[in-house]
Write an enzyme that holds these catalytic residues in place. Structure first.
Site, PDB file in Angstrom:
ATOM      1  CB  SER A 124      -0.842  -0.021   1.280  1.00  0.00           C
ATOM      2  OG  SER A 124      -1.472   1.219   1.477  1.00  0.00           O
ATOM      3  CE1 TYR A 149      -4.148  -2.828   5.470  1.00  0.00           C
ATOM      4  CE2 TYR A 149      -3.623  -0.521   5.058  1.00  0.00           C
ATOM      5  CZ  TYR A 149      -3.894  -1.791   4.585  1.00  0.00           C
ATOM      6  OH  TYR A 149      -3.891  -2.026   3.234  1.00  0.00           O
ATOM      7  CE  LYS A 153      -1.672  -4.451   3.284  1.00  0.00           C
ATOM      8  NZ  LYS A 153      -1.986  -5.765   2.735  1.00  0.00           N
TER       9      LYS A 153
HETATM   10  P1  NAD Z   1     -11.079  -6.859   1.018  1.00  0.00           P
HETATM   11  O1  NAD Z   1     -11.304  -6.835   2.482  1.00  0.00           O
HETATM   12  O2  NAD Z   1     -12.236  -6.635   0.119  1.00  0.00           O
HETATM   13  O3  NAD Z   1     -10.350  -8.210   0.587  1.00  0.00           O
HETATM   14  C1  NAD Z   1      -9.505  -8.931   1.463  1.00  0.00           C
HETATM   15  C2  NAD Z   1      -9.988 -10.369   1.475  1.00  0.00           C
HETATM   16  O4  NAD Z   1      -9.160 -11.151   2.310  1.00  0.00           O
HETATM   17  C3  NAD Z   1     -11.431 -10.514   1.992  1.00  0.00           C
HETATM   18  O5  NAD Z   1     -12.189 -11.275   1.083  1.00  0.00           O
HETATM   19  C4  NAD Z   1     -11.266 -11.212   3.320  1.00  0.00           C
HETATM   20  O6  NAD Z   1     -12.391 -12.010   3.635  1.00  0.00           O
HETATM   21  C5  NAD Z   1      -9.994 -12.004   3.086  1.00  0.00           C
HETATM   22  N1  NAD Z   1      -9.235 -12.354   4.287  1.00  0.00           N
HETATM   23  C6  NAD Z   1      -8.831 -11.555   5.297  1.00  0.00           C
HETATM   24  N2  NAD Z   1      -8.135 -12.243   6.199  1.00  0.00           N
HETATM   25  C7  NAD Z   1      -8.081 -13.527   5.754  1.00  0.00           C
HETATM   26  C8  NAD Z   1      -7.491 -14.714   6.250  1.00  0.00           C
HETATM   27  N3  NAD Z   1      -6.831 -14.746   7.408  1.00  0.00           N
HETATM   28  N4  NAD Z   1      -7.618 -15.841   5.521  1.00  0.00           N
HETATM   29  C9  NAD Z   1      -8.305 -15.844   4.352  1.00  0.00           C
HETATM   30  N5  NAD Z   1      -8.877 -14.754   3.840  1.00  0.00           N
HETATM   31  C10 NAD Z   1      -8.763 -13.598   4.535  1.00  0.00           C
HETATM   32  O7  NAD Z   1      -9.944  -5.782   0.710  1.00  0.00           O
HETATM   33  P2  NAD Z   1      -9.388  -5.264  -0.688  1.00  0.00           P
HETATM   34  O8  NAD Z   1      -9.691  -3.829  -0.775  1.00  0.00           O
HETATM   35  O9  NAD Z   1      -9.765  -6.168  -1.776  1.00  0.00           O
HETATM   36  O10 NAD Z   1      -7.829  -5.390  -0.403  1.00  0.00           O
HETATM   37  C11 NAD Z   1      -7.063  -6.501  -0.820  1.00  0.00           C
HETATM   38  C12 NAD Z   1      -5.638  -6.324  -0.328  1.00  0.00           C
HETATM   39  O11 NAD Z   1      -5.125  -5.100  -0.835  1.00  0.00           O
HETATM   40  C13 NAD Z   1      -5.521  -6.241   1.190  1.00  0.00           C
HETATM   41  O12 NAD Z   1      -4.334  -6.886   1.573  1.00  0.00           O
HETATM   42  C14 NAD Z   1      -5.421  -4.759   1.441  1.00  0.00           C
HETATM   43  O13 NAD Z   1      -4.728  -4.472   2.625  1.00  0.00           O
HETATM   44  C15 NAD Z   1      -4.637  -4.305   0.216  1.00  0.00           C
HETATM   45  N6  NAD Z   1      -4.840  -2.885  -0.111  1.00  0.00           N
HETATM   46  C16 NAD Z   1      -6.106  -2.406  -0.259  1.00  0.00           C
HETATM   47  C17 NAD Z   1      -6.300  -1.056  -0.546  1.00  0.00           C
HETATM   48  C18 NAD Z   1      -7.675  -0.472  -0.672  1.00  0.00           C
HETATM   49  O14 NAD Z   1      -7.827   0.734  -0.536  1.00  0.00           O
HETATM   50  N7  NAD Z   1      -8.709  -1.258  -0.947  1.00  0.00           N
HETATM   51  C19 NAD Z   1      -5.195  -0.217  -0.708  1.00  0.00           C
HETATM   52  C20 NAD Z   1      -3.918  -0.756  -0.550  1.00  0.00           C
HETATM   53  C21 NAD Z   1      -3.749  -2.094  -0.252  1.00  0.00           C
HETATM   54  C1  WQD Z   2      -9.710   9.806   0.901  1.00  0.00           C
HETATM   55  C2  WQD Z   2      -9.977  11.263   1.283  1.00  0.00           C
HETATM   56  C3  WQD Z   2     -10.513  11.528   3.600  1.00  0.00           C
HETATM   57  C4  WQD Z   2     -14.385   9.576   3.641  1.00  0.00           C
HETATM   58  C5  WQD Z   2      -7.178   4.585   2.645  1.00  0.00           C
HETATM   59  C6  WQD Z   2      -6.155   3.984   3.566  1.00  0.00           C
HETATM   60  C7  WQD Z   2      -4.914   3.630   2.786  1.00  0.00           C
HETATM   61  C8  WQD Z   2      -5.274   2.750   1.590  1.00  0.00           C
HETATM   62  C9  WQD Z   2      -6.358   3.347   0.760  1.00  0.00           C
HETATM   63  C10 WQD Z   2      -5.134   0.452   2.186  1.00  0.00           C
HETATM   64  C11 WQD Z   2      -9.350  11.643   2.635  1.00  0.00           C
HETATM   65  C12 WQD Z   2     -11.673  11.959   2.722  1.00  0.00           C
HETATM   66  C13 WQD Z   2     -13.173  10.093   3.235  1.00  0.00           C
HETATM   67  C14 WQD Z   2     -15.432  10.492   3.999  1.00  0.00           C
HETATM   68  C15 WQD Z   2     -13.983  12.319   3.476  1.00  0.00           C
HETATM   69  N1  WQD Z   2      -5.786   1.494   2.011  1.00  0.00           N
HETATM   70  N2  WQD Z   2     -12.972  11.438   3.160  1.00  0.00           N
HETATM   71  N3  WQD Z   2     -15.178  11.831   3.893  1.00  0.00           N
HETATM   72  O1  WQD Z   2      -7.428   7.480   3.682  1.00  0.00           O
HETATM   73  O2  WQD Z   2      -6.551   8.117   1.390  1.00  0.00           O
HETATM   74  O3  WQD Z   2      -6.644   5.759   2.064  1.00  0.00           O
HETATM   75  O4  WQD Z   2      -7.491   3.675   1.584  1.00  0.00           O
HETATM   76  O5  WQD Z   2      -3.940   0.279   2.127  1.00  0.00           O
HETATM   77  O6  WQD Z   2      -4.047   2.981   3.660  1.00  0.00           O
HETATM   78  O7  WQD Z   2      -5.839   4.939   4.568  1.00  0.00           O
HETATM   79  O8  WQD Z   2      -8.725   6.912   1.550  1.00  0.00           O
HETATM   80  O9  WQD Z   2     -11.051   7.011   0.806  1.00  0.00           O
HETATM   81  O10 WQD Z   2     -10.574   6.916   3.290  1.00  0.00           O
HETATM   82  O11 WQD Z   2     -10.037   8.981   2.018  1.00  0.00           O
HETATM   83  O12 WQD Z   2     -13.810  13.542   3.412  1.00  0.00           O
HETATM   84  O13 WQD Z   2     -16.533  10.090   4.392  1.00  0.00           O
HETATM   85  O14 WQD Z   2     -11.401  11.426   1.453  1.00  0.00           O
HETATM   86  O15 WQD Z   2     -10.396  12.332   4.745  1.00  0.00           O
HETATM   87  O16 WQD Z   2      -8.981  12.986   2.534  1.00  0.00           O
HETATM   88  P1  WQD Z   2      -7.290   7.168   2.265  1.00  0.00           P
HETATM   89  P2  WQD Z   2     -10.161   7.375   1.941  1.00  0.00           P
END
Ligand code: NAD
Ligand code: WQD
Length: 338
Positions: A124, A149, A153
């Site tokens: 991330s 969190y 990562k």
């Molecule tokens: P998500 O929660 O939709 O998907 C994660 C999946 O992993 C879920 O289906 C959950 O049930 C499963 N899971 C969690 N723990 C588990 C375990 N112990 N065993 C088996 N399955 C398990 O999230 P996402 O948005 O699809 O994210 C996928 C990956 O990408 C995650 O590792 C997340 O941290 C990373 N990521 C997401 C974002 C984002 O903003 N969505 C940004 C950066 C990184």
């Molecule tokens: C975006 C902007 C909020 C909701 C997160 C995780 C990051 C990564 C991606 C996993 C910010 C603003 C949001 C609302 C708002 N995930 N906001 N009102 O925080 O950039 O990233 O998801 O790795 O680690 O932190 O994304 O969509 O929460 O926020 O004003 O109801 O929108 O304050 O400025 P963020 P976000």
């Protein structure tokens, strides 16, 4: 030979399953459904017209995971499984370290004992922390994460680097995602948060279908063009395609390579609201409230390395993201629980 997808029923995982199947890969999925449901995988089958095996399995369950490796011929792993809520991770650090780091340790051990040493990991942009200057480049120093969190990562990136140092047959790609939003154009799969969404786009889509009264914008006093935070929103289908490129990469070479997956463009919260309104011809009422703890003013990628080395670049724009997010939400107002 198959690609094993942990967390494949989740938001990014399900979209990546679609792209892999459409590119001709065979896949096997494991998920414990802590934040998803098997219906998402049924819909992946519907979109692609292809069948695949999926298992209800917690990746911390060593014997269940080993059984999956023994029953299938797995060539490489894309590791999505993890807990991802920043706020919750501050309340439940132990659960986050146990699930994300503990799960990864078990997965790597089972991979190693089954002779599988190719992995793409969902990292991330959060690993860039609060001290680097935008745009974030892969060579920047990491280590200033501000929540458990993000720290999971960072640690997992370190663990994977150590795996390669100890055994240079490993092939590792660390993908640092920026802000994934949007949904598959079919409207059959999309982001399905539990309860009140933490993230901006799902909150806006819930306002758009009348599930929430208005959007609360967290602060308009940041040092940005309109005072609201700047982020690099990337369409989840572009992100999913980035994983295909990463899989091609680990098939060709060993080592550890890190890539930002972002568009390289920063948009403010108000830009997103205005684009959403325009793209969907709908009003989004909002109120400006105080800053949210832990937010940084600006976060966007330098995405040059992924283009140069993987031949990948995001193709979809913010309007596409807003339109596709709305399409998913309006077709599935209650997510997969319709
Ligand atoms: P998500 O929660 O939709 O998907 C994660 C999946 O992993 C879920 O289906 C959950 O049930 C499963 N899971 C969690 N723990 C588990 C375990 N112990 N065993 C088996 N399955 C398990 O999230 P996402 O948005 O699809 O994210 C996928 C990956 O990408 C995650 O590792 C997340 O941290 C990373 N990521 C997401 C974002 C984002 O903003 N969505 C940004 C950066 C990184
Ligand atoms: C975006 C902007 C909020 C909701 C997160 C995780 C990051 C990564 C991606 C996993 C910010 C603003 C949001 C609302 C708002 N995930 N906001 N009102 O925080 O950039 O990233 O998801 O790795 O680690 O932190 O994304 O969509 O929460 O926020 O004003 O109801 O929108 O304050 O400025 P963020 P976000």
């Amino acid at each position: 030979m198959s690609i094993f997808i942990t967390g494949g029923a989740g938001y990014i995982g399900s979209h990546t399953c679609v792209e892999l199947l459409e590119a001709g890969y065979d896949i096997v999925v494991a998920d414990n459904y802590v934040n998803s449901c098997p219906e998402a995988l049924e819909r992946v089958k519907k979109i692609t017209g292809r069948d695949f095996k999926y298992y209800e399995c917690d990746i911390r369950d060593r014997s269940a995971l080993d059984k999956i490796f023994k029953e299938n011929s797995i060539e490489a792993v894309i590791h999505f499984a993890g807990l991802k809520a920043v706020g919750e991770s501050c309340q439940k650090p132990l659960e986050y370290y146990d699930n994300n780091i503990g799960g990864t340790l078990v997965l790597l051990d089972v991979m190693r004992s089954n002779g599988c040493k190719k992995i793409v990991f969902s990292s991330s942009a959060t690993v860039y922390g609060s001290e680097n200057k935008v745009p974030f480049v892969e060579t920047m120093k990491t280590g200033t994460t501000t929540n458990p969190y993000g720290t999971t990562k960072l640690y997992i990136e370190g663990i994977l680097k150590d795996m390669y140092l100890a055994d240079n047959e490993w092939s590792v790609v660390l993908l640092r995602y920026f802000n994934p939003v949007g949904a598959h154009k079919s409207g059959l799969i999309g982001e399905n948060p539990n309860g009140i969404p933490n993230n901006l786009m799902p909150y806006i889509t819930q306002v758009s279908v009348g599930k929430r009264e208005k959007l609360y914008i967290n602060g308009n006093d940041y040092p940005t063009k309109d005072g609201t935070c700047i982020r690099d929103y990337i369409h989840v289908v572009d992100l999913a395609i980035g994983h295909i490129k990463a899989v091609e990469h680990i098939m060709k070479k060993t080592g550890v390579d890190i890539y930002n997956l972002g568009t390289g463009i920063g948009y403010s919260v108000l830009d997103v609201v205005e684009t959403f309104k325009r793209a969907n011809n709908i009003d989004i009422p909002y109120e400006i409230v105080g800053r949210r703890a832990g937010d940084i003013a600006e976060c966007y990628a330098n995405a040059d390395k992924a283009l140069k080395e993987l031949g990948w670049k995001a193709e979809k724009n913010l309007e596409d993201m807003c339109r596709d997010a709305m399409n998913w939400q309006s077709k599935n107002p209650n997510g997969y629980g319709n």
